[in-house]
Design a protein around this motif. Sequence first.
Motif, PDB file in Angstrom:
ATOM      1  N   ILE A 247       0.834  -1.206   0.000  1.00  0.00           N
ATOM      2  CA  ILE A 247       0.000   0.000   0.000  1.00  0.00           C
ATOM      3  C   ILE A 247       0.867   1.254   0.000  1.00  0.00           C
ATOM      4  O   ILE A 247       0.530   2.255  -0.639  1.00  0.00           O
ATOM      5  N   THR A 248       2.010   1.193   0.680  1.00  0.00           N
ATOM      6  CA  THR A 248       2.945   2.332   0.663  1.00  0.00           C
ATOM      7  C   THR A 248       3.393   2.628  -0.758  1.00  0.00           C
ATOM      8  O   THR A 248       3.460   3.793  -1.183  1.00  0.00           O
ATOM      9  N   ASP A 249       3.696   1.579  -1.535  1.00  0.00           N
ATOM     10  CA  ASP A 249       4.143   1.765  -2.915  1.00  0.00           C
ATOM     11  C   ASP A 249       3.026   2.281  -3.797  1.00  0.00           C
ATOM     12  O   ASP A 249       3.248   3.102  -4.693  1.00  0.00           O
ATOM     13  N   ILE A 250       1.811   1.821  -3.552  1.00  0.00           N
ATOM     14  CA  ILE A 250       0.660   2.298  -4.323  1.00  0.00           C
ATOM     15  C   ILE A 250       0.438   3.783  -4.065  1.00  0.00           C
ATOM     16  O   ILE A 250       0.177   4.559  -4.994  1.00  0.00           O
ATOM     17  N   ALA A 251       0.555   4.186  -2.808  1.00  0.00           N
ATOM     18  CA  ALA A 251       0.422   5.607  -2.474  1.00  0.00           C
ATOM     19  C   ALA A 251       1.449   6.430  -3.243  1.00  0.00           C
ATOM     20  O   ALA A 251       1.135   7.486  -3.814  1.00  0.00           O
ATOM     21  N   PHE A 252       2.674   5.932  -3.297  1.00  0.00           N
ATOM     22  CA  PHE A 252       3.746   6.622  -4.013  1.00  0.00           C
ATOM     23  C   PHE A 252       3.482   6.645  -5.512  1.00  0.00           C
ATOM     24  O   PHE A 252       3.616   7.675  -6.171  1.00  0.00           O
ATOM     25  N   ASP A 253       3.058   5.492  -6.067  1.00  0.00           N
ATOM     26  CA  ASP A 253       2.788   5.407  -7.503  1.00  0.00           C
ATOM     27  C   ASP A 253       1.709   6.391  -7.940  1.00  0.00           C
ATOM     28  O   ASP A 253       1.730   6.898  -9.066  1.00  0.00           O
ATOM     29  N   CYS A 254       0.745   6.641  -7.062  1.00  0.00           N
ATOM     30  CA  CYS A 254      -0.371   7.529  -7.403  1.00  0.00           C
ATOM     31  C   CYS A 254      -0.100   8.990  -7.083  1.00  0.00           C
ATOM     32  O   CYS A 254      -0.960   9.846  -7.297  1.00  0.00           O
ATOM     33  N   GLY A 255       1.105   9.278  -6.566  1.00  0.00           N
ATOM     34  CA  GLY A 255       1.508  10.666  -6.386  1.00  0.00           C
ATOM     35  C   GLY A 255       1.152  11.290  -5.057  1.00  0.00           C
ATOM     36  O   GLY A 255       1.144  12.522  -4.947  1.00  0.00           O
ATOM     37  N   PHE A 256       0.881  10.464  -4.045  1.00  0.00           N
ATOM     38  CA  PHE A 256       0.606  11.023  -2.724  1.00  0.00           C
ATOM     39  C   PHE A 256       1.913  11.268  -1.972  1.00  0.00           C
ATOM     40  O   PHE A 256       2.899  10.554  -2.173  1.00  0.00           O
ATOM     41  N   LYS A 257       1.916  12.259  -1.107  1.00  0.00           N
ATOM     42  CA  LYS A 257       3.135  12.658  -0.412  1.00  0.00           C
ATOM     43  C   LYS A 257       3.660  11.571   0.512  1.00  0.00           C
ATOM     44  O   LYS A 257       4.868  11.368   0.637  1.00  0.00           O
ATOM     45  N   ASN A 258       2.743  10.889   1.191  1.00  0.00           N
ATOM     46  CA  ASN A 258       3.145   9.838   2.115  1.00  0.00           C
ATOM     47  C   ASN A 258       1.933   8.944   2.391  1.00  0.00           C
ATOM     48  O   ASN A 258       0.808   9.237   1.962  1.00  0.00           O
ATOM     49  N   LEU A 259       2.160   7.848   3.114  1.00  0.00           N
ATOM     50  CA  LEU A 259       1.097   6.883   3.389  1.00  0.00           C
ATOM     51  C   LEU A 259      -0.007   7.494   4.249  1.00  0.00           C
ATOM     52  O   LEU A 259      -1.197   7.235   4.017  1.00  0.00           O
ATOM     53  N   ALA A 260       0.374   8.309   5.220  1.00  0.00           N
ATOM     54  CA  ALA A 260      -0.626   8.901   6.110  1.00  0.00           C
ATOM     55  C   ALA A 260      -1.591   9.800   5.338  1.00  0.00           C
ATOM     56  O   ALA A 260      -2.811   9.751   5.539  1.00  0.00           O
ATOM     57  N   ASN A 261      -1.035  10.621   4.449  1.00  0.00           N
ATOM     58  CA  ASN A 261      -1.859  11.502   3.624  1.00  0.00           C
ATOM     59  C   ASN A 261      -2.791  10.700   2.725  1.00  0.00           C
ATOM     60  O   ASN A 261      -3.991  11.004   2.599  1.00  0.00           O
ATOM     61  N   PHE A 262      -2.262   9.650   2.103  1.00  0.00           N
ATOM     62  CA  PHE A 262      -3.055   8.783   1.231  1.00  0.00           C
ATOM     63  C   PHE A 262      -4.189   8.115   2.018  1.00  0.00           C
ATOM     64  O   PHE A 262      -5.355   8.129   1.584  1.00  0.00           O
ATOM     65  N   SER A 263      -3.870   7.537   3.165  1.00  0.00           N
ATOM     66  CA  SER A 263      -4.866   6.817   3.966  1.00  0.00           C
ATOM     67  C   SER A 263      -5.990   7.747   4.422  1.00  0.00           C
ATOM     68  O   SER A 263      -7.168   7.373   4.402  1.00  0.00           O
ATOM     69  N   HIS A 264      -5.611   8.964   4.824  1.00  0.00           N
ATOM     70  CA  HIS A 264      -6.612   9.940   5.273  1.00  0.00           C
ATOM     71  C   HIS A 264      -7.583  10.293   4.143  1.00  0.00           C
ATOM     72  O   HIS A 264      -8.808  10.283   4.332  1.00  0.00           O
ATOM     73  N   LEU A 265      -7.046  10.599   2.957  1.00  0.00           N
ATOM     74  CA  LEU A 265      -7.892  10.990   1.830  1.00  0.00           C
ATOM     75  C   LEU A 265      -8.716   9.812   1.318  1.00  0.00           C
ATOM     76  O   LEU A 265      -9.877   9.973   0.927  1.00  0.00           O
ATOM     77  N   PHE A 266      -8.107   8.620   1.323  1.00  0.00           N
ATOM     78  CA  PHE A 266      -8.815   7.420   0.872  1.00  0.00           C
ATOM     79  C   PHE A 266     -10.007   7.130   1.775  1.00  0.00           C
ATOM     80  O   PHE A 266     -11.118   6.859   1.308  1.00  0.00           O
ATOM     81  N   ASN A 267      -9.788   7.197   3.068  1.00  0.00           N
ATOM     82  CA  ASN A 267     -10.852   6.927   4.032  1.00  0.00           C
ATOM     83  C   ASN A 267     -11.987   7.949   3.920  1.00  0.00           C
ATOM     84  O   ASN A 267     -13.174   7.605   4.034  1.00  0.00           O
ATOM     85  N   ALA A 268     -11.620   9.215   3.646  1.00  0.00           N
ATOM     86  CA  ALA A 268     -12.629  10.272   3.504  1.00  0.00           C
ATOM     87  C   ALA A 268     -13.520  10.034   2.291  1.00  0.00           C
ATOM     88  O   ALA A 268     -14.718  10.344   2.309  1.00  0.00           O
ATOM     89  N   LYS A 269     -12.952   9.450   1.232  1.00  0.00           N
ATOM     90  CA  LYS A 269     -13.721   9.232  -0.001  1.00  0.00           C
ATOM     91  C   LYS A 269     -14.473   7.903   0.007  1.00  0.00           C
ATOM     92  O   LYS A 269     -15.625   7.825  -0.442  1.00  0.00           O
ATOM     93  N   TYR A 270     -13.837   6.846   0.532  1.00  0.00           N
ATOM     94  CA  TYR A 270     -14.422   5.509   0.414  1.00  0.00           C
ATOM     95  C   TYR A 270     -14.898   4.923   1.755  1.00  0.00           C
ATOM     96  O   TYR A 270     -15.358   3.780   1.803  1.00  0.00           O
ATOM     97  N   ASN A 271     -14.762   5.703   2.826  1.00  0.00           N
ATOM     98  CA  ASN A 271     -15.239   5.290   4.154  1.00  0.00           C
ATOM     99  C   ASN A 271     -14.604   3.991   4.654  1.00  0.00           C
ATOM    100  O   ASN A 271     -15.237   3.206   5.378  1.00  0.00           O
ATOM    101  N   CYS A 272     -13.383   3.734   4.241  1.00  0.00           N
ATOM    102  CA  CYS A 272     -12.621   2.604   4.770  1.00  0.00           C
ATOM    103  C   CYS A 272     -11.151   2.825   4.439  1.00  0.00           C
ATOM    104  O   CYS A 272     -10.810   3.646   3.591  1.00  0.00           O
ATOM    105  N   SER A 273     -10.293   2.088   5.097  1.00  0.00           N
ATOM    106  CA  SER A 273      -8.859   2.215   4.840  1.00  0.00           C
ATOM    107  C   SER A 273      -8.489   1.480   3.554  1.00  0.00           C
ATOM    108  O   SER A 273      -9.238   0.595   3.102  1.00  0.00           O
ATOM    109  N   PRO A 274      -7.366   1.797   2.934  1.00  0.00           N
ATOM    110  CA  PRO A 274      -6.925   1.067   1.731  1.00  0.00           C
ATOM    111  C   PRO A 274      -6.786  -0.428   1.975  1.00  0.00           C
ATOM    112  O   PRO A 274      -7.152  -1.240   1.117  1.00  0.00           O
ATOM    113  N   SER A 275      -6.257  -0.810   3.132  1.00  0.00           N
ATOM    114  CA  SER A 275      -6.071  -2.240   3.420  1.00  0.00           C
ATOM    115  C   SER A 275      -7.417  -2.951   3.541  1.00  0.00           C
ATOM    116  O   SER A 275      -7.575  -4.082   3.049  1.00  0.00           O
ATOM    117  N   LEU A 276      -8.391  -2.302   4.173  1.00  0.00           N
ATOM    118  CA  LEU A 276      -9.715  -2.906   4.297  1.00  0.00           C
ATOM    119  C   LEU A 276     -10.407  -2.979   2.939  1.00  0.00           C
ATOM    120  O   LEU A 276     -11.113  -3.956   2.632  1.00  0.00           O
TER     121      LEU A 276
END
Length: 284
Positions: A247-276
């Motif tokens: 998931i860390t690599d996916i966050a990087f591949d998609c242009g997010f600054k870091n995993l925390a930023n990616f997880s926060h935005l992902f959860n806000a849009k899809y109401n779950c974590s990337p791993s879930l």
Amino acid sequence: MIIERKQYKLLEKIIFEKLVIQAPFKIPNPMPDEACFLYMLEGQINYKTENQNVSVPQNESVLLKCGNYFSQIKNDKSATLHQIIIVHFHPKILKSIYSSDLPEIFKKPSFIDDKIDLSHINNDFLIQKYIENLMFYFDNPTLVNDDILILKFKEIILLLCQTKNASTIQQILSQLFSPTSFTFKEIIENNLYSNFSLVEFANLANLSLSSFKREFKKNYSDTPANYIRNKKLEKSTELLALSEERITDIAFDCGFKNLANFSHLFNAKYNCSPSLYRLNLKDK
């Protein structure tokens, strides 16, 4: 993260550059009319375009086509350092140096293959010796002047002419004298998954930030921040579904600054974590 950066300029343009970086990292190249020669002193660079995908290990190099905006370095061990030497080919510098005697390698060949994005140069003894000599000047900057820079610049061009990739290299370098004009949408679409700020996007489009935002709204009927963020998140769901990447690599591949930023935005849009999200897909 950039650990060390040394540069030499000619005619106010960066011509030689040495980077020591910690992966993962993206090297921006926001010059649509520029080509770059990258030599790996240490580490490995993975470079992917629409048509080609190569890995360039230590002591090998790659010449990148005009119009490619970034190269991507990835490594499972995030603490690994990479050392890279970069030679920038700017039309302005080339036309100044070769005002009357243009080398054959810059002349347009009879046939242009649009699918050639880069040329991977395997372990070449002469280029390796050239890089060793160039390192001497990075270590002794007081010895560097414009004449030395021009001499070293001409030398790498002569060496590229002598590699077995010369015909492919000509396909790339010849375009420096007829650079591609990119539309506004091409600039956006080519860089959606970069980590560029809006100011950097505006610079790519040769617009002020306010003009860039207006042009973006006109083309996409959305704000740049909202549109780009949603595209990155949509891309991340595809990668979560189709790949086994971390998931860390996916966050990087998609242009997010870091995993925390990616997880926060992902959860806000899809109401779950990337791993879930990935786990739910597997359960289905």
